[in-house]
Scaffold this motif. Structure first.
Motif, mmCIF file in Angstrom:
data_model
loop_
_atom_site.group_PDB
_atom_site.id
_atom_site.type_symbol
_atom_site.label_atom_id
_atom_site.label_comp_id
_atom_site.label_asym_id
_atom_site.label_seq_id
_atom_site.Cartn_x
_atom_site.Cartn_y
_atom_site.Cartn_z
ATOM 1 N N LEU A 1 0.843 -1.180 0.000
ATOM 2 C CA LEU A 1 0.000 0.000 0.000
ATOM 3 C C LEU A 1 0.882 1.235 0.000
ATOM 4 O O LEU A 1 1.799 1.351 0.807
ATOM 5 C CB LEU A 1 -0.914 0.008 1.224
ATOM 6 N N LEU A 2 0.586 2.158 -0.894
ATOM 7 C CA LEU A 2 1.355 3.393 -0.986
ATOM 8 C C LEU A 2 0.792 4.426 -0.014
ATOM 9 O O LEU A 2 -0.367 4.350 0.400
ATOM 10 C CB LEU A 2 1.324 3.906 -2.424
ATOM 11 N N SER A 152 -0.247 -13.773 -7.675
ATOM 12 C CA SER A 152 -1.143 -12.622 -7.710
ATOM 13 C C SER A 152 -0.715 -11.588 -6.676
ATOM 14 O O SER A 152 -0.319 -11.932 -5.564
ATOM 15 C CB SER A 152 -2.585 -13.068 -7.433
ATOM 16 N N ALA A 153 -0.788 -10.317 -7.063
ATOM 17 C CA ALA A 153 -0.414 -9.216 -6.181
ATOM 18 C C ALA A 153 -1.401 -8.073 -6.386
ATOM 19 O O ALA A 153 -2.243 -8.117 -7.284
ATOM 20 C CB ALA A 153 1.014 -8.756 -6.480
ATOM 21 N N ALA A 154 -1.292 -7.052 -5.553
ATOM 22 C CA ALA A 154 -2.168 -5.885 -5.673
ATOM 23 C C ALA A 154 -1.451 -4.651 -5.165
ATOM 24 O O ALA A 154 -0.627 -4.729 -4.237
ATOM 25 C CB ALA A 154 -3.473 -6.086 -4.904
ATOM 26 N N VAL A 155 -1.744 -3.513 -5.781
ATOM 27 C CA VAL A 155 -1.215 -2.221 -5.354
ATOM 28 C C VAL A 155 -2.411 -1.318 -5.043
ATOM 29 O O VAL A 155 -3.342 -1.227 -5.851
ATOM 30 C CB VAL A 155 -0.352 -1.573 -6.460
ATOM 31 N N PHE A 156 -2.386 -0.662 -3.887
ATOM 32 C CA PHE A 156 -3.461 0.252 -3.508
ATOM 33 C C PHE A 156 -2.909 1.673 -3.442
ATOM 34 O O PHE A 156 -1.954 1.952 -2.711
ATOM 35 C CB PHE A 156 -4.063 -0.142 -2.158
ATOM 36 N N HIS A 176 -3.107 -6.540 -9.493
ATOM 37 C CA HIS A 176 -4.292 -5.691 -9.507
ATOM 38 C C HIS A 176 -3.958 -4.318 -8.930
ATOM 39 O O HIS A 176 -3.073 -4.199 -8.086
ATOM 40 C CB HIS A 176 -5.405 -6.324 -8.652
ATOM 41 N N VAL A 177 -4.643 -3.312 -9.383
ATOM 42 C CA VAL A 177 -4.509 -1.975 -8.818
ATOM 43 C C VAL A 177 -5.834 -1.622 -8.147
ATOM 44 O O VAL A 177 -6.884 -1.605 -8.796
ATOM 45 C CB VAL A 177 -4.147 -0.929 -9.893
ATOM 46 N N ASN A 178 -5.783 -1.398 -6.831
ATOM 47 C CA ASN A 178 -6.959 -1.065 -6.022
ATOM 48 C C ASN A 178 -8.033 -2.153 -6.079
ATOM 49 O O ASN A 178 -9.227 -1.864 -6.097
ATOM 50 C CB ASN A 178 -7.554 0.285 -6.455
ATOM 51 N N GLY A 179 -7.594 -3.401 -6.107
ATOM 52 C CA GLY A 179 -8.529 -4.517 -6.092
ATOM 53 C C GLY A 179 -7.926 -5.708 -5.383
ATOM 54 O O GLY A 179 -6.706 -5.783 -5.197
#
Length: 244
Positions: A1-2, A152-156, A176-179
């Motif tokens: 998370l940024l 699988s990864a994600a960036v928020f 994923h971005v924001n998911g």
């Protein structure tokens, strides 16, 4: 998370509690900026602590049991190892007191460890989430890529451009971005890198997995003399079938 993303505990909840986190692309680590680490741990502890664990046939249940006794024993051994390594249990970590039948475990949030810990590096396959602090974008990417797995990864983030740049640097089959990490679509290729498998299914990449490309070269009968050389026309024979 940024840093500029508000706590995304709600979006992350489904990735951890779906099927009691017994999913190949389920979330197991959260890498969050140090300035918001404690805030995220607190938000996750509150959200996970309110999950209703119980009979999966009860419509009010939000998370059911693990698949079998040995899997619950395995999850408990990871939690115990985390504690022995210095982890702080923000919530969970025990069997629900009111459920004496079935292989239940409480949704668990672990804090206070870095990415070298066993619970940070291995696939637990249970509702256990480890929160790790980072010092900035480069450090976050380093931690995310410091894994034997990459499915699988994600960036928020609220900054779409920045999120896309970070996503492109993460070594994962899907990002994923924001998911949530547990999300795929039939028209898109699905598969991992490193220890998360080979190949893809879904989309054109999935079709390519069962296509054999061959080349047939006709020499002489279909040729054009160009100076002292010969132009050779190639045709491709694409056949769909099973690989040997």
């Amino acid at each position: 998370l940024l840093p500029q993303r508000e706590p995304a505990s709600g979006a992350l909840l489904g990735s951890t509690c779906l099927l009691t986190n017994q999913v190949c692309s389920a979330l197991s680590r959260i890498v969050v900026t140090k300035s918001r680490h404690d805030e995220m741990v607190s938000a996750l502890a509150s959200a996970f602590g309110s999950i209703r664990v119980g009979d999966p046939f009860d419509p009010t249940t939000q998370m059911g049991p693990l698949a079998m006794r040995r899997q619950r024993d395995r999850v408990e051994s990871y939690i115990a190892r985390g504690i022995s390594d210095g982890a702080r249990l923000a919530t969970g970590g025990r069997r629900p007191r009111d459920l004496n039948r079935g292989f239940f475990i409480e949704p668990t949030v672990i804090a206070g460890l870095d990415n070298s810990a066993k619970v940070s590096r291995e696939e637990i396959f249970g509702p256990v989430l480890t929160v790790i602090a980072h010092d900035g974008d480069d450090d976050a990417v380093r931690i995310a890529n410091d894994s034997d797995y990459g499915l699988s990864a994600a960036v928020f983030t609220r900054d779409a451009v920045r999120g896309l740049k970070i996503a492109r640097r993460i070594r994962s089959g899907i990002c994923h971005v924001n998911g949530p990490t547990v999300h795929d679509e039939a028209q898109m290729p699905f598969g991992g890198v490193k220890g998360s498998g080979w190949g893809r299914f879904g989309g054109k990449a999935g079709i390519a997995e069962v296509v054999r490309n061959g080349t047939v070269v006709w020499v002489g009968c279909i040729s054009i003399i160009i100076g002292s050389g010969i132009f050779i026309r190639s045709i491709f024979d694409n056949r769909v079938g099973h690989r040997a």
